[in-house]
Write an enzyme that holds these catalytic residues in place. Structure first.
Site, PDB file in Angstrom:
ATOM      1  N   GLY A  22       0.820  -1.114  -0.032  1.00 50.66           N
ATOM      2  CA  GLY A  22       0.111  -0.095   0.036  1.00 50.66           C
ATOM      3  C   GLY A  22       0.747   1.189   0.069  1.00 50.66           C
ATOM      4  O   GLY A  22       0.473   2.383   0.491  1.00 50.66           O
ATOM      5  N   PHE A 105     -14.279   0.464   5.823  1.00 49.26           N
ATOM      6  CA  PHE A 105     -15.311   1.556   5.614  1.00 49.26           C
ATOM      7  C   PHE A 105     -16.223   1.465   6.858  1.00 49.26           C
ATOM      8  O   PHE A 105     -16.003   0.701   7.759  1.00 49.26           O
ATOM      9  CB  PHE A 105     -16.002   1.257   4.259  1.00 49.26           C
ATOM     10  CG  PHE A 105     -16.579  -0.251   4.090  1.00 49.26           C
ATOM     11  CD1 PHE A 105     -17.337  -0.812   4.930  1.00 49.26           C
ATOM     12  CD2 PHE A 105     -15.715  -0.829   3.215  1.00 49.26           C
ATOM     13  CE1 PHE A 105     -17.637  -2.312   4.700  1.00 49.26           C
ATOM     14  CE2 PHE A 105     -15.863  -2.291   2.857  1.00 49.26           C
ATOM     15  CZ  PHE A 105     -16.819  -2.865   3.681  1.00 49.26           C
ATOM     16  N   TYR A 155      -7.587   0.630  17.820  1.00 52.27           N
ATOM     17  CA  TYR A 155      -8.807  -0.452  18.396  1.00 52.27           C
ATOM     18  C   TYR A 155      -8.633  -1.701  17.933  1.00 52.27           C
ATOM     19  O   TYR A 155      -9.431  -2.564  18.138  1.00 52.27           O
ATOM     20  CB  TYR A 155     -10.036   0.065  17.430  1.00 52.27           C
ATOM     21  CG  TYR A 155     -10.049   0.624  16.169  1.00 52.27           C
ATOM     22  CD1 TYR A 155      -9.714  -0.679  15.255  1.00 52.27           C
ATOM     23  CD2 TYR A 155     -10.438   1.565  15.300  1.00 52.27           C
ATOM     24  CE1 TYR A 155      -9.982  -0.780  13.902  1.00 52.27           C
ATOM     25  CE2 TYR A 155     -10.449   1.678  13.979  1.00 52.27           C
ATOM     26  CZ  TYR A 155     -10.118   0.728  13.004  1.00 52.27           C
ATOM     27  OH  TYR A 155     -10.248   0.480  11.968  1.00 52.27           O
ATOM     28  N   LYS A 170      -7.351  -6.122  12.468  1.00 53.72           N
ATOM     29  CA  LYS A 170      -6.273  -5.568  13.188  1.00 53.72           C
ATOM     30  C   LYS A 170      -5.684  -6.305  14.476  1.00 53.72           C
ATOM     31  O   LYS A 170      -4.601  -6.357  14.849  1.00 53.72           O
ATOM     32  CB  LYS A 170      -6.499  -4.057  13.263  1.00 53.72           C
ATOM     33  CG  LYS A 170      -6.649  -3.224  11.964  1.00 53.72           C
ATOM     34  CD  LYS A 170      -5.275  -3.028  11.434  1.00 53.72           C
ATOM     35  CE  LYS A 170      -5.488  -1.684  10.249  1.00 53.72           C
ATOM     36  NZ  LYS A 170      -4.258  -1.556   9.400  1.00 53.72           N
TER      37      LYS A 170
END
Ligand code: HXC
Ligand code: NAP
Length: 309
Positions: A22, A105, A155, A170
């Site tokens: 990325g 999203f 988070y 994550k």
């Protein structure tokens, strides 16, 4: 000099070959740019080749160092292996893997299709373990040491509503970071993570704060230091962690969020909304000093200020 300046000495990453997933946009691009400035040879990979080519040319022009763009969907193990073999062909070796690619999203979870859930988990968790496994196997087979840095979020350990596939993924990446830090240390492979708070990027903010949400939920308000992050300060931290200066740091997750997540966590942190007048009134009442009228005035004025906020 401050947090908007580069921190490491020139050549701190000289000749290190670093894969940044990325790396064509946002934080990946900023970290790749700084690594390149510090002398690293960079491979950036993601799905959009045009974006990668443009970024590679821009970084290379600024730093004078070679940047190799390779198109790859991190969800596909075969494509990931291809990135590693092409990087080795081009640069001779791979020394560092930065797992930065992500998809995300916002949505109430019950509105998500199972495919939407799969999509985020596949990019974030599968993409990270695809690259980690492929690079790790290669390093171990070649008796080469290595360094893995994963970009997660705060988070990962608190969880968060409305981004549940991302939070679950994550959290998995965090568990993998800590697990491999121990398991692969015997091969000379370190594994660490960075948990950024809010850093403005087009990719994240257009998806997580679309339209008017940006105005209503200004991310800076939640940050005790009163601002969002600067890309350079994240790049400084990442450059340190991928460099040999951090050789004794392994299995660590470093939060860079201006204190944001702790502000949400501390039981009484909401009391920062209490204005001085109210604290003065409470102190006068406790110490039994001052007139009742003054105390009442302070009290009412304090309450009015809280209501305004
Ligand atoms: C609900 C959605 C959706 C949305 C897509 N889907 N967007 N569902 N709400 N907003 C559903 C689709 O309907 C489809 O399900 C499935 O997800 C796959 O969608 P595609 O568009 O086909 O997927 P794809 O082309 O692979 O694109 C992946 C993507 C996209 C994740 C949806 O947003 C993307 O390319 N993102 C990459 C960059 C990114 O997200 N950057 C932000 C990282 S920020 P159905 O059932 O209809 O087939 C981040 C920050 C965290 O992680 C912390 C901030 C503080
Ligand atoms: P971004 O610019 O959207 O970066 C995400 C990158 O992932 C893009 O370059 C995208 O490129 C790539 N990508 C997405 N799906 C991919 C796939 N299937 N295969 C390969 N590459 C893929 O967003 P960002 O804000 O810089 O995010 C970077 C990292 O920081 C992410 O891990 C994110 O979770 C983390 N983070 C960001 C913030 C923040 O405030 N910005 C906060 C906490 C954590 P293509 O579209 O070309 O594939």
């Amino acid at each position: 000099m401050d947090y908007t300046s580069g921190m490491l000495k020139d050549d701190a990453l000289k000749d290190k070959v670093i894969i940044v997933t990325g790396g064509g946009t946002g934080l990946g691009k900023s970290m790749a740019s700084y690594f390149s400035e510090l002398g690293a040879k960079i491979v950036i990979c993601s799905r959009k080749m045009e974006v990668l080519e443009e970024t590679a040319a821009e970084i290379s022009e600024n730093s004078g160092n070679d940047v190799l763009p390779i198109s790859c969907d991190v969800r596909e193990y075969g494509q990931v292996e291809e990135v590693i073999s092409r990087s080795k062909e081009h640069f001779g070796a791979v020394h560092v893997l930065l797992n930065n690619a992500a998809g995300n999203f916002i949505s109430p979870t019950e509105r998500l299709s199972h495919r939407a859930f799969d999509t985020v988990i596949d990019i974030v968790l599968r993409g990270t373990y695809n690259f980690t496994l492929a690079v790790g196997k290669d390093w171990i087979a070649n008796k080469q040491s290595g360094n893995i840095l994963n970009i997660i979020t705060t988070y990962s350990w608190t969880g968060s509503g409305y981004v549940v596939p991302s939070a679950a993924s994550k959290a998995g990446v965090l568990a993998m970071t800590r697990s491999l830090a121990v398991e692969w240390a015997k091969y000379g492979i370190r594994s660490n993570a960075i948990a950024p708070g809010p850093f403005p990027t087009e990719g994240a903010w257009s998806r997580l704060l679309p339209g008017n949400l940006k105005k209503k939920f200004d991310p800076a308000i939640k940050v005790p230091v009163g601002r969002v992050g600067e890309h350079q300060e994240l790049a400084n931290l990442a450059a340190y962690l991928v460099s040999d200066f951090s050789a004794y740091i392994n299995g660590e997750v470093i939060t860079i969020d201006g204190g944001e997540w702790l502000k949400g966590a501390g039981e009484f942190n909401m009391l920062d909304q209490v204005p001085d007048e109210l604290w003065d009134a409470m102190e006068m009442s406790r110490k039994k000093t001052g007139s009742k009228l003054k105390m009442l005035w302070l009290y009412l004025n304090g309450l009015r200020k809280i209501k305004k906020k």
